[in-house]
Each structure stands twice: as C-alpha cells, then as structure tokens.
Design a protein around this motif. Structure first.
Motif, PDB file in Angstrom:
ATOM      1  N   GLU A   4       0.833  -1.267   0.033  1.00 48.12           N
ATOM      2  CA  GLU A   4       0.094  -0.102  -0.146  1.00 48.12           C
ATOM      3  C   GLU A   4       0.938   1.334  -0.056  1.00 48.12           C
ATOM      4  OE1 GLU A   4      -4.309  -0.372   0.655  1.00 48.12           O
ATOM      5  OE2 GLU A   4      -2.679  -1.272  -0.950  1.00 48.12           O
ATOM      6  N   ASP A   5       2.014   1.360   0.669  1.00 49.29           N
ATOM      7  CA  ASP A   5       2.686   2.385   0.763  1.00 49.29           C
ATOM      8  C   ASP A   5       3.599   2.620  -0.536  1.00 49.29           C
ATOM      9  OD1 ASP A   5       2.414   2.786   3.340  1.00 49.29           O
ATOM     10  OD2 ASP A   5       4.341   1.845   3.990  1.00 49.29           O
ATOM     11  N   ILE A   6       3.520   1.481  -1.503  1.00 56.17           N
ATOM     12  CA  ILE A   6       4.142   1.821  -2.945  1.00 56.17           C
ATOM     13  C   ILE A   6       3.214   2.447  -3.548  1.00 56.17           C
ATOM     14  CG2 ILE A   6       4.797   0.488  -4.802  1.00 56.17           C
ATOM     15  CD1 ILE A   6       6.798   0.256  -3.166  1.00 56.17           C
ATOM     16  N   LYS A   7       1.880   2.125  -3.569  1.00 54.82           N
ATOM     17  CA  LYS A   7       0.917   2.988  -4.334  1.00 54.82           C
ATOM     18  C   LYS A   7       0.573   4.088  -3.996  1.00 54.82           C
ATOM     19  CE  LYS A   7      -2.366  -0.413  -3.795  1.00 54.82           C
ATOM     20  NZ  LYS A   7      -3.727  -1.056  -3.897  1.00 54.82           N
ATOM     21  N   ALA A   8       1.115   4.494  -2.608  1.00 59.51           N
ATOM     22  CA  ALA A   8       0.829   5.836  -2.032  1.00 59.51           C
ATOM     23  C   ALA A   8       1.987   6.734  -2.226  1.00 59.51           C
ATOM     24  CB  ALA A   8       0.620   5.695  -0.125  1.00 59.51           C
ATOM     25  N   PRO A  26      -5.037   4.064  -5.256  1.00 63.82           N
ATOM     26  CA  PRO A  26      -3.874   4.622  -5.308  1.00 63.82           C
ATOM     27  C   PRO A  26      -4.245   6.257  -4.711  1.00 63.82           C
ATOM     28  CG  PRO A  26      -3.389   3.372  -6.926  1.00 63.82           C
ATOM     29  CD  PRO A  26      -4.734   3.071  -6.529  1.00 63.82           C
ATOM     30  N   LYS A  27      -5.368   6.726  -5.615  1.00 65.98           N
ATOM     31  CA  LYS A  27      -5.742   8.077  -5.215  1.00 65.98           C
ATOM     32  C   LYS A  27      -6.531   8.124  -4.026  1.00 65.98           C
ATOM     33  CE  LYS A  27     -10.293   7.918  -7.862  1.00 65.98           C
ATOM     34  NZ  LYS A  27     -11.048   8.544  -8.707  1.00 65.98           N
ATOM     35  N   GLY A  54      -3.661   9.772   2.299  1.00 66.55           N
ATOM     36  CA  GLY A  54      -3.252   9.413   3.733  1.00 66.55           C
ATOM     37  C   GLY A  54      -4.463   8.589   4.171  1.00 66.55           C
ATOM     38  N   ILE A  55      -5.376   7.933   3.408  1.00 64.26           N
ATOM     39  CA  ILE A  55      -6.359   7.054   3.874  1.00 64.26           C
ATOM     40  C   ILE A  55      -5.735   5.741   4.062  1.00 64.26           C
ATOM     41  CG2 ILE A  55      -8.705   6.176   3.389  1.00 64.26           C
ATOM     42  CD1 ILE A  55      -8.624   9.101   4.361  1.00 64.26           C
TER      43      ILE A  55
END
Length: 586
Positions: A181-185, A468-469, A474-475
C-alpha cells in the motif's frame, strides 16, 4: 540366541485389542505377509509383538515453506514413541501451502483431509501424531483424524523468528500488505520493498504474526488436541523438538487409554476455542475451519455461536496484525497457556474440558505466569474490549458474514456508503489503479464471485488494496465486502465470507454500483438500501456466468463444496465414519 529365536513372533498382552493386531498379530499367512514386508526396512521382529503402531502423519514438503522443517520434527516424535513402547511409522499426505498453491490452498484443504482420513483407516495404525504447519494443514489433518476417530494428537511446526527491517519488526504477511500500500501511495520505493523482502522470512516456520497458521495452532491447543504450550514455540527453538519428543511419548499412552478426538472435541471444547480466538485476535479463517471440524465430530456448532461466545472477549494479545509484537515475543511472555489461564480465572472457559494430556485444560495452565504484560495485556489495556469475531446478517448476507473487530478501524464500524462493485478478482485488478475510477474513501468496495464455488476455492483476496488516489490522501482503510476470505495476517474493516456467495446466487451477486450499503457492527447488520421487491426482481433476473468444470478434483469440489457458513466442507464428508478394519485382500 539362535536366528530363529530372534525372528520368532511373540505377542505381548495389551490392555485392549489394538487395530494393528488385525495386520500383525498372528501366525497366519496374511499376518506373516504383512510383517515380512515391513521387515525389509530393517525392523526387528519384536517391534511386532503387539505394541501400538503409531502413525506420524507428515505434511513436510519443500513446496510448503512453512512445513519444510517437519522431517526433523518427525524424527523427534519417533524417539518419544520408541521410548514409550510404540512402533512409529511415518507417512506423507498432501501438503497444502498458502504461499505458493494456486488458485488457493483452501481449495485443497478438503482433499488433504480425505487423504488423511483414508490413510488412517486403511493402514495398521492404533494412533496418530499430526504434524502440521501452514494454516490449512492443521484443520485438514484434524478433520481427517476426526472422521476416523483413532487416538490423535497435534504437533505444530511453530512460527518463524521475528523479521527486522531498518530497526522495525517485520511481520509475515502484515508487512507485505502495509508496504504494498505504501508503494501505491508513493511512500516507499520499489528498491526499499525489494530490500525489505530479505528480512520477511529469516528462519523456517510459519507466519510470525497471529495469522491463520498461528491461530490454528492456538485453536488445536485450545480445543485440547495438542500438549499445553505447543502453539507458540518458535520453529527453530530447541523446545519445539522437545515438544515433538514429548508428544511421541504421550500418543502411546493415549492409545492405552483409548483417548480419541470424539472424547476431547465436545461442545465445551469448541466454545473454549471461540473465546480463545477472541482473546488472541485470531484469524477469521478459524471460523470456517472450526465449523468444518465440528461437522466431522457431530458437534452442532453454528456461525451464530461465534458471535454468542466471542462477543464479550477482550483481545489481550498484542500481536500483529491487531497489535505490534510477533509470535516470538508471545512465546517469551508465556504463550497461549497464559491466555487460557486468564480466561479460565475470569470465568470465561469450561475449565474441566479434557485435553490430550489426560488432564483438564485448567489443570494444564493453573501455574503459568505472564512474563511480559505489554505482550499479553491486562484487560483494562486490551486492544479492544470486544475482540471476538462478529457475525453480521441482513438482506446482503442472509446466512451471515464475518468481521474481525480487532483488525478494523473504529470509525468505520458504523458506516453507510456508495457501493463500488468489482464482478470478480480480475475486474478488481483491471480497475483499482485507474485514476478515473469513481471512488473515494466513503465508498464501500464490493467484490463478487470469490467464494467457495466462485474463485474457485475461496481465496484470500477479501482485503482488497485501496485505490492509489485514496491512499495518497493518507487514507489507510475503507469498508470492503466480499464472499472471499482474507489472510489472518491482514487487517482492515473487511467483511468476509458473505453467504450465500455470489456464484450460488446470493444477494451479493446482484449488488450494483451506486447502491447504498449500511454496515452496523454494533447491531450486527449488513444491509443494502433496496426494497425486498427490488431484491427479489434482481435475483430472479440473475444468471450465473460460472463455468461448470469438466472433470478432475475441481469438478468434485464444485459439485460438493458447501457454504462458508457451515465450514466449506464437502457434503459427503460430514460426520465420523469410524476406524473399522478393512478386509484383507491377500
């Protein structure tokens, strides 16, 4: 002593007639046939003198990384069996490993259980030690053993050691979901992700979080099917070998006493296990597996029992994915016996429930101590005061769905949002990264056709990654609903096991984009805001697009698998078929 005297068959007296004597216990042609072939392995004649023959049911496989060390544990079990006067005979069964097996290990749990059942029934075994590790191997072995009902005891392979990346604990699976998830964010680089990979699995063993493997090891202990302390010992700790050795000794005495799974797996044992699962923040997969095990021993356990007996249990084990520590620290703090003692002292358990030790569950834990109250928390500092698995019902899930409160976000436990629908996992993968996808953090993500028939096999895809959006805002969590499972290492406000599943024509199949869905955990409600007439019309117009498998195991699975609400077992496998000795064909 002459050679003829060395090889002479001299039967010993035993408290009762053993199954194995039907194969080995006489001087007829057939008895000699069975013994003589066994002797080509270098077994002395006096090993066939009437002593109990103990099977070691081994799920060792290099294709199942969690179980890759079980060959060594099998040798330790053998030492204990020999010491206690038994004859150990190791045999392999189908090994189901979640990390590599496609489409999902869950599709093969029932096949492994069939393998175990028929191996036990067809061979000259008086008792069995069940060597399990990866999450589906534990229920599969227990299910098979219950259907035969000879004395049986579980030895778990144990969790791997803690992983560390840049000074932080890395939990198996949990860190994977977080980092992806951090990669996508945009919070983590691909290079860092690849570097972190090297620290995720640094020893043999199963997941070091309270994932499904550790949960099911805990369930085996809470049910009374494993020696006290079995669940948490790390795979590489010498005490894991000691546990295997002692288990080998104990199974011989269990055969002497004719102590069978049906004697241990009472209604009280299952109620105990449900409560323990709440206290440890255990995996939602335990719901399906315990329902299936109960079906094999004839205990009337239902999905509603998970809510009834688990709803007032505080989650006191501070482990990922619900908390911050890992199984290694849990073991050092005292492990599952401390949790069981806490529940027993609080009046939450049936203290007299029998275990494989021959003692009650209370007698096994009454003297243990908590060596780290930051790992095993006092109740007033619990992760959540109501940690048991929640069972939700409503017009979206007439037969129920489940949610794990200890892994969910408090602010989402009562939520109403617009449905964003994915027809199957391929549809999800095709759309989720599209910046034009009409979705925000208030929406409810709905995934269809991932149940037992739909995937097939009911894969661990219910914890859908967020778009990603949304992540860039930060969600970190959204309400997600599916008929799938999720890994016990995963987290989030995720509604799972929705039944009837979409592929069977359940209401989930007809949810449309824009439908308003209400999740109300406090009132156990899962509702889509359409009228009964509209729901009936949609279901009447629904047509299945599921292809009927042409043959092989997948067709057997498709034709006979039952819903998640009853354990996803095969309809023809429920109940105990006993340990009747097959007819000799020689």
């Amino acid at each position: 002593m002459t050679d003829s005297e060395k090889n002479k068959f001299v039967p010993k007296e035993w408290p009762r007639k053993l199954r194995s004597t039907e194969w080995f216990g006489g001087t007829s042609r057939d008895h000699i046939y069975h013994r003589s072939w066994m002797k080509n392995q270098g077994l002395p004649a006096d090993l066939f003198d009437g002593r109990p023959v103990i099977g070691i049911c081994n799920t060792w496989s290099q294709l199942t990384p969690c179980n890759s060390h079980l060959r060594d544990l099998a040798e330790r079990v053998k030492h204990g069996i020999y010491e206690a006067g038994g004859l150990p005979l190791e045999f392999p069964v189908f090994s189901v490993g979640e990390s590599s097996l496609r489409p999902t290990a869950m599709m093969y749990r029932n096949m492994a259980a069939m393998d175990v059942e028929e191996a036990l029934r067809a061979n000259p075994l008086d008792g069995v030690v069940l060597l399990a590790g990866c999450d589906k191997t534990t229920p599969a072995l227990i299910m098979g053993a219950c259907s035969v009902d000879i004395p049986a005891i579980v030895v778990s392979g144990g969790p791997m050691l803690n992983g560390y990346f840049r000074g932080e604990r890395v939990g198996s699976g949990t860190a994977l979901w977080q980092m992806s998830e951090d990669i996508k964010a945009g919070k983590m680089t691909q290079e860092d992700f690849l570097e972190a990979e090297q620290s995720m699995s640094r020893s043999v063993g199963s997941c070091n979080t309270m994932g499904t493997a550790s949960t099911m090891a805990s369930m085996a202990e809470a049910l009374g099917l494993a020696l006290s302390g079995n669940a948490a010992i790390p795979a590489v700790d010498s005490r894991r070998r000691v546990m295997a050795h002692l288990t080998g000794r104990r199974i011989v005495d269990m055969v002497k006493d004719d102590l069978k799974p049906s004697d241990i797996l009472t209604r009280q044992a299952f109620e105990n296990a449900i409560r323990v699962n709440g206290a440890i923040g255990g995996s939602t997969n335990a719901v399906i597996h315990l329902l299936a095990i109960a079906g094999r021993v004839g205990v009337d356990l239902t999905l509603d029992d998970w809510d009834k007996f688990g709803q007032d249990i505080a989650t006191i084990v501070n482990l990922m994915p619900s908390g911050k520590y890992l199984m290694e620290e849990f073991f050092y703090a005292g492990g599952l016996p401390v949790v069981i003692k806490h529940l027993a002292e609080a009046g939450k358990l049936h203290n007299n429930a029998l275990t494989v030790s021959g003692s009650s569950i209370w007698e096994e834990v009454q003297n243990v101590k908590n060596w780290n109250p930051d790992v095993i928390l006092p109740v007033d500092k619990a992760l959540t005061q109501k940690g048991g698995i929640v069972v939700l019902k409503g017009n979206l899930a007439p037969k129920g769905a489940v949610l794990k409160p200890s892994a969910a976000s408090e602010h989402l436990l009562q939520h109403r949002g617009r449905a964003v629908v994915f027809e199957d996992i391929d549809d999800y993968k095709a759309k989720i990264n599209d910046e034009n996808l009409d979705i925000d953090e208030n929406c409810v993500m709905v995934l269809k056709n991932c149940g037992p028939k739909g995937y097939p096999g009911m894969a661990e895809v219910g914890n859908m990654g967020l778009p990603p959006k949304v992540l860039r805002k930060g969600i970190k969590d959204m309400v997600r609903i599916s008929d799938a499972r999720m890994s016990g290492t995963a987290y989030g406000t995720v509604v799972l096991h929705t039944t009837p599943e979409a592929a069977a024509g359940g209401p989930l199949a007809v949810i449309q984009n824009g439908d308003m869905i209400e999740l109300d955990v406090k009132n156990r409600r899962l509702h889509v805001d359409i009228s009964d007439e509209e729901m009936a019309q949609r279901l009447a117009n629904w047509k299945s697009h599921l292809e009927n498998p042409k043959g092989g195991y997948i067709k057997l699975f498709h034709d006979h698998v039952q819903g998640a609400d009853t354990g996803a077992d095969f309809d023809f496998l429920k109940g105990c078929r006993g340990a009747a000795v097959p007819k000799d064909s020689h």
